[in-house]
Design a protein around this motif. Structure first.
Motif, mmCIF file in Angstrom:
data_model
loop_
_atom_site.group_PDB
_atom_site.id
_atom_site.type_symbol
_atom_site.label_atom_id
_atom_site.label_comp_id
_atom_site.label_asym_id
_atom_site.label_seq_id
_atom_site.Cartn_x
_atom_site.Cartn_y
_atom_site.Cartn_z
ATOM 1 N N CYS A 81 13.617 -2.619 11.712
ATOM 2 C CA CYS A 81 13.451 -2.691 10.155
ATOM 3 C C CYS A 81 14.846 -3.476 9.719
ATOM 4 C CB CYS A 81 13.959 -1.201 9.641
ATOM 5 S SG CYS A 81 12.677 0.152 10.560
ATOM 6 N N GLU A 82 15.179 -4.627 10.031
ATOM 7 C CA GLU A 82 15.741 -5.538 9.784
ATOM 8 C C GLU A 82 14.994 -6.653 9.193
ATOM 9 O OE1 GLU A 82 19.214 -4.922 13.243
ATOM 10 O OE2 GLU A 82 18.169 -6.723 13.010
ATOM 11 N N ILE A 83 15.221 -7.308 8.292
ATOM 12 C CA ILE A 83 14.546 -8.690 7.606
ATOM 13 C C ILE A 83 15.226 -9.651 8.124
ATOM 14 C CG2 ILE A 83 14.144 -9.642 5.406
ATOM 15 C CD1 ILE A 83 14.618 -7.209 3.847
ATOM 16 N N HIS A 84 14.263 -10.166 9.023
ATOM 17 C CA HIS A 84 14.529 -11.650 9.577
ATOM 18 C C HIS A 84 14.260 -12.878 8.974
ATOM 19 C CE1 HIS A 84 15.395 -9.336 13.826
ATOM 20 N NE2 HIS A 84 15.943 -8.879 12.903
ATOM 21 N N VAL A 85 15.020 -13.764 8.598
ATOM 22 C CA VAL A 85 14.644 -15.045 7.663
ATOM 23 C C VAL A 85 14.548 -16.075 8.608
ATOM 24 C CG1 VAL A 85 15.407 -13.573 5.765
ATOM 25 C CG2 VAL A 85 17.100 -15.141 6.898
ATOM 26 N N LYS A 86 14.999 -15.909 9.846
ATOM 27 C CA LYS A 86 14.872 -17.404 10.495
ATOM 28 C C LYS A 86 14.839 -16.875 12.123
ATOM 29 C CE LYS A 86 18.550 -19.850 10.529
ATOM 30 N NZ LYS A 86 19.771 -20.813 10.292
ATOM 31 N N GLY B 104 24.255 -14.151 14.499
ATOM 32 C CA GLY B 104 25.673 -13.673 14.013
ATOM 33 C C GLY B 104 25.766 -12.339 13.802
ATOM 34 N N GLY B 105 24.975 -11.367 14.123
ATOM 35 C CA GLY B 105 25.179 -9.982 14.125
ATOM 36 C C GLY B 105 24.722 -9.365 12.981
ATOM 37 N N GLY B 106 24.179 -10.159 11.844
ATOM 38 C CA GLY B 106 23.652 -9.385 10.786
ATOM 39 C C GLY B 106 24.476 -9.874 9.515
ATOM 40 N N TYR B 107 23.718 -9.951 8.370
ATOM 41 C CA TYR B 107 24.312 -10.198 7.141
ATOM 42 C C TYR B 107 23.548 -9.392 5.915
ATOM 43 C CZ TYR B 107 24.981 -13.322 2.769
ATOM 44 O OH TYR B 107 25.449 -13.572 1.713
ATOM 45 N N PRO B 108 24.410 -8.989 4.940
ATOM 46 C CA PRO B 108 25.761 -9.111 4.352
ATOM 47 C C PRO B 108 26.697 -8.383 5.534
ATOM 48 C CG PRO B 108 25.179 -7.919 3.018
ATOM 49 C CD PRO B 108 23.629 -8.269 3.980
ATOM 50 N N VAL C 88 18.401 -16.098 1.703
ATOM 51 C CA VAL C 88 18.591 -14.793 1.517
ATOM 52 C C VAL C 88 18.469 -14.466 0.248
ATOM 53 C CG1 VAL C 88 19.971 -14.595 3.668
ATOM 54 C CG2 VAL C 88 20.882 -14.970 1.314
ATOM 55 N N ASP C 89 18.472 -15.270 -0.713
ATOM 56 C CA ASP C 89 18.275 -15.130 -2.221
ATOM 57 C C ASP C 89 16.608 -15.381 -2.798
ATOM 58 O OD1 ASP C 89 18.434 -17.813 -2.123
ATOM 59 O OD2 ASP C 89 19.723 -17.884 -3.618
ATOM 60 N N HIS C 90 15.841 -15.565 -1.951
ATOM 61 C CA HIS C 90 14.628 -15.840 -1.982
ATOM 62 C C HIS C 90 13.873 -14.660 -2.813
ATOM 63 C CE1 HIS C 90 10.257 -16.472 -1.738
ATOM 64 N NE2 HIS C 90 10.370 -17.567 -1.652
ATOM 65 N N PRO C 91 12.976 -14.805 -3.881
ATOM 66 C CA PRO C 91 12.532 -13.544 -4.387
ATOM 67 C C PRO C 91 11.905 -12.561 -3.588
ATOM 68 C CG PRO C 91 12.045 -15.270 -5.830
ATOM 69 C CD PRO C 91 12.755 -15.920 -4.712
ATOM 70 N N GLY C 92 11.255 -12.937 -2.688
ATOM 71 C CA GLY C 92 10.417 -12.170 -1.632
ATOM 72 C C GLY C 92 11.584 -11.449 -0.687
ATOM 73 N N ILE D 205 19.714 -5.204 6.294
ATOM 74 C CA ILE D 205 20.273 -6.124 7.097
ATOM 75 C C ILE D 205 19.488 -7.278 7.147
ATOM 76 C CG2 ILE D 205 21.389 -6.334 9.426
ATOM 77 C CD1 ILE D 205 21.917 -3.464 9.447
ATOM 78 N N ILE D 206 19.901 -8.258 6.875
ATOM 79 C CA ILE D 206 19.362 -9.664 6.808
ATOM 80 C C ILE D 206 20.008 -10.357 8.485
ATOM 81 C CG2 ILE D 206 19.064 -11.924 5.800
ATOM 82 C CD1 ILE D 206 18.294 -9.601 4.286
ATOM 83 N N SER D 207 19.025 -10.651 9.127
ATOM 84 C CA SER D 207 19.443 -11.260 10.408
ATOM 85 C C SER D 207 18.242 -12.429 10.796
ATOM 86 C CB SER D 207 19.443 -10.184 11.292
ATOM 87 O OG SER D 207 20.004 -10.632 12.600
ATOM 88 N N GLY D 208 18.326 -12.742 11.947
ATOM 89 C CA GLY D 208 17.354 -13.624 12.823
ATOM 90 C C GLY D 208 16.721 -13.077 13.739
ATOM 91 N N PHE D 209 15.261 -13.269 14.056
ATOM 92 C CA PHE D 209 14.468 -12.849 14.999
ATOM 93 C C PHE D 209 15.042 -13.646 16.122
ATOM 94 C CE2 PHE D 209 10.114 -12.213 16.820
ATOM 95 C CZ PHE D 209 10.392 -10.810 17.035
ATOM 96 N N LYS D 210 15.039 -12.935 17.315
ATOM 97 C CA LYS D 210 15.708 -13.660 18.528
ATOM 98 C C LYS D 210 14.411 -13.997 19.448
ATOM 99 C CE LYS D 210 16.920 -9.809 21.471
ATOM 100 N NZ LYS D 210 18.071 -9.042 22.156
#
Length: 279
Positions: free
Chosen positions: A29-34, A105-109, A198-202, A219-224
């Motif tokens: 349930c995290e949002i992975h942007v990269k 990095g463990g998650g953002y912000p 991370v500031d993309h409207p979507g 939580i914003i993170s990256g898919f591993k």
């Protein structure tokens, strides 16, 4: 590639496009942007077979006049061990070098993602060695899976790995004359998805939807791992990953599962986002 890319890639090849896409991979349930990229390579080490009864002459010095060492045989598996140790050390070194706020990095912000840190690994997927029951092994092949960051190309990474292999081989009498074969890429190579800000409207819309239905800040993170997001992002569709379960939920194993509560939570978030995005 998995499924011969008959799904997402075929869709974009037919010309379908969208202003934003969400791929429902297991992200806890995290949002992975990269995401990272992945490739495989093989390291082949040739030794010299000898009867197992002559192993003492292969590995121990003998008195003058009795053949020993490479005159008798060379244990290819023993020669491979320093390279296994080399790649283990490089895993640590590269993760200290390849640091990123989002990916690994463990998650953002908030540093609270469930994937852990240190995503860039060099995994020995297969090890093959020896050719006969009664022989000192004259052959060893190790197939590695490498995860690398999205700001590098796979070629940059495997060229560096090969340089390390060549440097280590140069310290060994046998391997200087019989250098290991480093073959890359083999089997599969999968490029990273293109990062979505991370500031993309979507991303903002999905974050708001998740917070609305769960009461928790996204939580914003990256898919591993890799996913269909690569093919969508390559044609200019901003794509993120968001879904129930995690890569630690027995994925590719005998007890793969998805928590029911997360399925419900994500379904509500998808619905809420669609209502707002399409209104």
């Amino acid at each position: 590639m998995e499924g011969r890319t008959i799904g997402a890639k075929a869709t974009v090849d037919r010309g379908y496009r969208a202003p934003f896409a969400v791929v429902s991979e297991p992200t806890n349930c995290e949002i992975h942007v990269k995401s990272p990229g992945v490739f495989f390579f093989e390291l082949i080490i040739e030794g010299k077979e000898a009867h197992t009864s002559a192993r003492n002459q292969v590995i121990f010095p003998q008195r003058y006049g009795i053949p020993c060492g490479k005159e008798v045989g060379v244990d290819a598996i023993a020669k491979a061990i320093p390279f296994i140790e080399l790649f283990q050390k490089l895993e640590v070194q590269l993760n200290q070098r390849w640091r990123d706020k989002i990916l690994g990095g463990g998650g953002y912000p908030h540093p609270e993602d469930q994937q852990g840190i240190g995503l860039f690994t060099i995994n020995p997927s297969f090890i093959e060695g020896g050719t006969y029951l009664g022989s000192v092994p004259g052959y060893c092949k190790i197939t590695y899976c490498v995860w690398y960051p999205d700001w590098l190309t796979d070629e940059e990474v495997w060229k560096e790995l090969k340089q390390h292999v060549d440097a280590l081989a140069s310290t060994d009498d046998w391997l200087r004359e019989n250098p290991p074969k480093f073959n890359a890429p083999i089997l599969q190579r999968w490029e990273p998805m293109k990062e979505v800000p991370v500031d993309h409207p979507g991303v903002k819309s999905l974050s708001a939807a998740y917070q609305e239905v769960s009461g928790k800040e996204a939580i914003i993170s990256g898919f591993k791992a890799v996913a269909d997001s690569t093919f969508l992002s390559q044609v200019g569709i901003p794509t993120v990953l968001f879904g129930p379960g995690s890569l630690g939920s027995g994925i590719h194993g005998p007890d793969e599962y998805v928590p029911i509560e997360q399925v419900i939570e994500c379904a509500k978030a998808f619905t809420f986002m669609a209502m707002n995005w399409c209104s």
